[in-house]
Design an enzyme around this catalytic site. Structure first.
Site, short mmCIF file in Angstrom:
data_model
loop_
_atom_site.label_atom_id
_atom_site.label_comp_id
_atom_site.label_asym_id
_atom_site.label_seq_id
_atom_site.Cartn_x
_atom_site.Cartn_y
_atom_site.Cartn_z
N SER A 49 32.65 35.51 45.02
CA SER A 49 32.22 36.91 45.10
C SER A 49 32.65 37.66 43.85
CB SER A 49 32.83 37.58 46.33
OG SER A 49 32.63 38.97 46.30
N TYR A 101 39.02 39.66 52.49
CA TYR A 101 37.83 38.96 52.02
C TYR A 101 37.90 38.72 50.51
CZ TYR A 101 33.02 38.21 50.52
OH TYR A 101 31.90 37.71 49.92
#
Length: 311
Positions: A187, A202
């Site tokens: 990400s 996350y």
């Protein structure tokens, strides 16, 4: 030459070199993004393993890889989703590919159980590509102290534990034949901004994925195994907190087409063109970016809480 003239000449040369370097880097990026031909992924092996293949990026990549003739092992937790996905793949590509499924709930299995399940599913197959895509995020942006204990445990197991143990199960076979590729879906939240508040856990797990990928990529680059971490920004999937799809946010299908073009090139990349452009600006304006991310996440959190109150 007087000192002033020397300094001016030196500055001019350095400026020209810097400009030339940036122009070459831009030219290489444009070629890689829009002109470079797709690698023959079957040269790695005739089978690809994909985790989290029933939604979003994983599902789109399954169809994209099937379109270039790769057989698929789909690893997911939900049989009611795996079966329709595998059926649609067989229906679209007919006898040109094979599809196998393996039921594995990464949120509950131990590392050894994950490795055993994957090893059993791959027995006798020429696995050339692994896509570590399975991942979890908060349903809504959340302060760390508010994160449910079960959600925290599941996220750590799926985002960290599963990727490590699936890689462990696959890489031995690749090393024996001295060819293979591993694609880890990371990400941009862990790469292009210095902080990612209200999605802390996350983003932290994805930072692990980036370091894990780069490090083992160096370990095995001389043994024929290409390991890459892709670090996209927002994609229109169920896991993102987007309520609608802005212009610069690609669909999972659009992203997957770009993703496949980058497999085997570089240890870390941002394959979709608009993501790469946005990432450049975000990184250059980090302070402003982090401020905006925090405000946006707080707004989205409040929207989610308001929505939940009216259910």
């Amino acid at each position: 030459m007087v000192p002033a003239d020397f300094l001016i000449a030196t500055a001019t040369v350095l400026g020209f070199v810097t400009l030339l370097k940036n122009l070459l880097a831009t030219a290489r990026w444009l070629h890689a993004t829009f002109l470079r031909k797709l690698k023959n992924l079957r040269a790695y092996g005739s089978w690809a393993v994909i985790t989290g293949p029933t939604d979003g990026i994983g599902k789109a990549l399954a169809f994209e890889l099937a379109s270039v003739g790769l057989n698929l092992v789909l690893a997911g937790q939900n049989p009611s989703k795996l079966e329709p996905t595998s059926s649609k793949l067989r229906e679209r590509y007919g006898p040109t590919i094979e599809v196998k499924t393996v039921i594995a709930d990464f949120a509950k299995l131990t590392g050894e159980e994950i490795a055993a399940a994957m090893t059993g599913a791959m027995e006798g197959l020429d696995v050339g590509l692994l896509v570590n895509n399975a991942g979890m995020a908060y349903p809504n942006p959340t302060y760390f102290h508010e994160v449910d204990q079960q959600l925290m445990e599941s996220m750590l197991r799926v985002n960290l534990n599963a990727a490590v143990w699936v890689t462990k199960a696959v890489i031995g076979g690749m090393l024996k034949k001295k060819r293979g590729a591993i694609l880890n879906i990371g990400s941009g939240s862990s790469v292009y901004v210095s902080s990612f508040p209200l999605q802390t856990l996350y983003a932290s797990t994805k930072a692990f994925m980036a370091m894990f990928s780069k490090s083992i990529g160096l370990e095995y680059e001389e043994q024929g195994v290409d390991i890459q971490c892709q670090v996209p920004l927002f994609i229109a999937t169920k896991m993102t907190v987007l309520r609608r799809r802005p212009m610069l946010v690609p669909s999972a299908e659009t992203f997957s087409r770009a993703s496949v073009r980058w497999i085997g090139h570089k240890r870390q990349c941002n394959p979709y063109w608009s993501h790469a452009a946005q990432a450049f600006v975000m990184h250059a304006l980090d302070g402003i970016t982090v401020w905006y991310v925090k405000r946006y996440m707080e707004w989205t959190r409040n929207e989610g809480l308001e929505h939940d109150r009216h259910l």
